[in-house]
Design a protein around this motif. Structure first.
Motif, PDB file in Angstrom:
ATOM      1  N   ILE A  52       0.845  -1.198   0.000  1.00 43.69           N
ATOM      2  CA  ILE A  52       0.000   0.000   0.000  1.00 43.69           C
ATOM      3  C   ILE A  52       0.878   1.244   0.000  1.00 43.69           C
ATOM      4  N   GLN A  53       1.893   1.247   0.836  1.00 43.57           N
ATOM      5  CA  GLN A  53       2.796   2.404   0.891  1.00 43.57           C
ATOM      6  C   GLN A  53       3.514   2.590  -0.448  1.00 43.57           C
ATOM      7  N   GLU A  54       4.003   1.504  -1.031  1.00 44.84           N
ATOM      8  CA  GLU A  54       4.731   1.588  -2.293  1.00 44.84           C
ATOM      9  C   GLU A  54       3.829   2.036  -3.440  1.00 44.84           C
ATOM     10  N   GLU A  55       2.602   1.528  -3.489  1.00 43.21           N
ATOM     11  CA  GLU A  55       1.724   1.781  -4.630  1.00 43.21           C
ATOM     12  C   GLU A  55       0.879   3.045  -4.508  1.00 43.21           C
ATOM     13  N   THR A  56       0.650   3.526  -3.273  1.00 42.08           N
ATOM     14  CA  THR A  56      -0.281   4.642  -3.091  1.00 42.08           C
ATOM     15  C   THR A  56       0.288   5.804  -2.293  1.00 42.08           C
ATOM     16  N   GLY A  57       1.393   5.588  -1.591  1.00 44.55           N
ATOM     17  CA  GLY A  57       1.931   6.617  -0.715  1.00 44.55           C
ATOM     18  C   GLY A  57       1.164   6.741   0.592  1.00 44.55           C
ATOM     19  N   ILE A  58       0.214   5.838   0.844  1.00 46.64           N
ATOM     20  CA  ILE A  58      -0.538   5.838   2.094  1.00 46.64           C
ATOM     21  C   ILE A  58       0.199   4.948   3.087  1.00 46.64           C
ATOM     22  N   ARG A  96      -8.506   8.489   6.161  1.00 48.33           N
ATOM     23  CA  ARG A  96      -9.082   9.817   5.974  1.00 48.33           C
ATOM     24  C   ARG A  96      -8.391  10.551   4.832  1.00 48.33           C
ATOM     25  N   ARG A  97      -7.329   9.955   4.310  1.00 43.81           N
ATOM     26  CA  ARG A  97      -6.546  10.595   3.241  1.00 43.81           C
ATOM     27  C   ARG A  97      -7.231  10.453   1.898  1.00 43.81           C
ATOM     28  N   LYS A  98      -7.320  11.552   1.175  1.00 40.03           N
ATOM     29  CA  LYS A  98      -7.803  11.530  -0.206  1.00 40.03           C
ATOM     30  C   LYS A  98      -6.640  11.378  -1.167  1.00 40.03           C
ATOM     31  N   GLU A  99      -5.509  11.979  -0.790  1.00 45.15           N
ATOM     32  CA  GLU A  99      -4.359  12.031  -1.683  1.00 45.15           C
ATOM     33  C   GLU A  99      -3.733  10.653  -1.854  1.00 45.15           C
ATOM     34  N   VAL A 100      -3.456  10.330  -3.101  1.00 49.82           N
ATOM     35  CA  VAL A 100      -2.767   9.093  -3.454  1.00 49.82           C
ATOM     36  C   VAL A 100      -1.583   9.496  -4.319  1.00 49.82           C
ATOM     37  N   ARG A 101      -0.412   8.948  -4.015  1.00 49.03           N
ATOM     38  CA  ARG A 101       0.789   9.217  -4.806  1.00 49.03           C
ATOM     39  C   ARG A 101       1.202   7.934  -5.513  1.00 49.03           C
ATOM     40  N   LEU A 102       1.006   7.910  -6.814  1.00 45.98           N
ATOM     41  CA  LEU A 102       1.410   6.754  -7.597  1.00 45.98           C
ATOM     42  C   LEU A 102       2.916   6.817  -7.834  1.00 45.98           C
ATOM     43  N   PRO A 103       3.598   5.683  -7.733  1.00 43.88           N
ATOM     44  CA  PRO A 103       5.048   5.702  -7.946  1.00 43.88           C
ATOM     45  C   PRO A 103       5.388   5.934  -9.416  1.00 43.88           C
ATOM     46  N   GLU A 110       4.717  -3.918 -13.289  1.00 40.92           N
ATOM     47  CA  GLU A 110       3.392  -3.324 -13.228  1.00 40.92           C
ATOM     48  C   GLU A 110       3.477  -1.872 -12.773  1.00 40.92           C
ATOM     49  N   THR A 111       2.858  -1.008 -13.525  1.00 41.99           N
ATOM     50  CA  THR A 111       2.747   0.382 -13.127  1.00 41.99           C
ATOM     51  C   THR A 111       1.277   0.778 -13.191  1.00 41.99           C
ATOM     52  N   HIS A 112       0.883   1.632 -12.309  1.00 44.21           N
ATOM     53  CA  HIS A 112      -0.494   2.105 -12.281  1.00 44.21           C
ATOM     54  C   HIS A 112      -0.566   3.421 -13.028  1.00 44.21           C
ATOM     55  N   GLU A 113      -1.568   3.528 -13.883  1.00 43.96           N
ATOM     56  CA  GLU A 113      -1.723   4.731 -14.695  1.00 43.96           C
ATOM     57  C   GLU A 113      -2.617   5.760 -14.023  1.00 43.96           C
TER      58      GLU A 113
END
Length: 185
Positions: A52-58, A96-103, A110-113
Motif C-alpha cells: 500500500i505504501q509503495e503503490e499509493t503513498g498511504i 481519511r486521506r484523499k491524496e494518493v501518490r502513484l510511484p 506493473e505500473t499504475h496509470e
C-alpha cells in the motif's frame, strides 16, 4: 505450475455519499485494489502494508484496519506462456486521506496509470472480474454491518499497528460527489 502469493488492502474513506473505495487503474479497462507479492519470509499483513505504501503513498499509520475481515482470491493466469496459480489475501482498512501518490517507475513491471475513489455502485461497474466485484461487495457489506451498534462486550475496531483502547474513530469526511482520477504523469 508456478505459484504466487500476494496480499493487499481494500481501502475506503467515509463520505457524505457513503464509503468510497480506492481502485488503481492498470490500463485498458482494468481496475484493481492495491496489492502485491509477498517477499521472502514476509507475512501477508506486513506485505499488504508495504505494498500500500509503495503503490499509493498511504502509510500504515494512515490506515485503520477493520479486524475480522479478510477475503481470498484464487485463480490461474498466464505469464510468459507459463501458468501461474495465484492466491491473493485482501484486508479492509479505513483512511481519511484523499491524496494518493502513484510511484514513478522507469523499469519493467506493473505500473499504475491512475486511481479513483469510487462508490460501491461505481466500483461494481468498473471492476471487470467477478471475484473483484465479490470482494468489493463483501467489504461494503462488512462496513455497513460495522456501523451498527456493537453488542455488549464486543471490542471496537483497532487502528493498524495499535492496541490502545483509547483510539478515536476517524471523523467522517464530506465531499461533493466528485470522483478523483489522476493519470500517472
Amino acid at each position: 505450475m508456478d505459484t504466487e502469493t500476494s496480499s493487499g488492502i481494500i481501502i475506503f474513506r467515509r463520505t457524505g455519499e457513503g464509503p468510497k473505495f480506492l481502485l488503481l487503474y492498470m490500463g485498458g479497462a482494468y481496475w484493481n485494489f492495491p496489492k502485491g507479492k509477498l517477499e521472502r519470509e514476509e507475512r501477508a499483513l506486513e506485505a499488504a502494508f508495504r505494498e500500500i505504501q509503495e503503490e499509493t503513498g498511504i502509510f500504515k499509520q494512515n490506515l485503520r484496519l477493520l479486524r475480522g475481515f479478510s477475503v481470498y482470491d484464487k485463480y490461474v493466469y498466464m505469464r510468459n506462456r507459463r501458468k501461474i496459480a495465484k492466491t491473493v489475501m485482501f484486508y479492509l482498512a479505513e483512511t481519511r486521506r484523499k491524496e494518493v501518490r502513484l510511484p514513478v517507475r522507469s523499469g519493467p513491471g506493473e505500473t499504475h496509470e491512475g486511481y479513483a475513489w469510487v462508490t460501491y455502485a461505481e466500483g461494481v461497474k468498473m471492476l471487470n472480474h467477478e471475484n473483484l466485484r465479490r470482494n468489493l461487495r463483501r467489504a461494503h457489506d462488512f462496513i455497513r454491518r460495522a456501523r451498527r451498534p456493537r453488542p455488549a462486550g464486543q471490542p471496537p475496531h483497532v487502528p493498524a499497528g495499535h492496541s490502545s483502547e483509547k483510539q478515536n474513530p476517524p471523523a467522517r469526511e464530506e465531499t461533493r460527489g466528485q470522483r478523483t482520477a489522476v493519470s500517472g504523469q
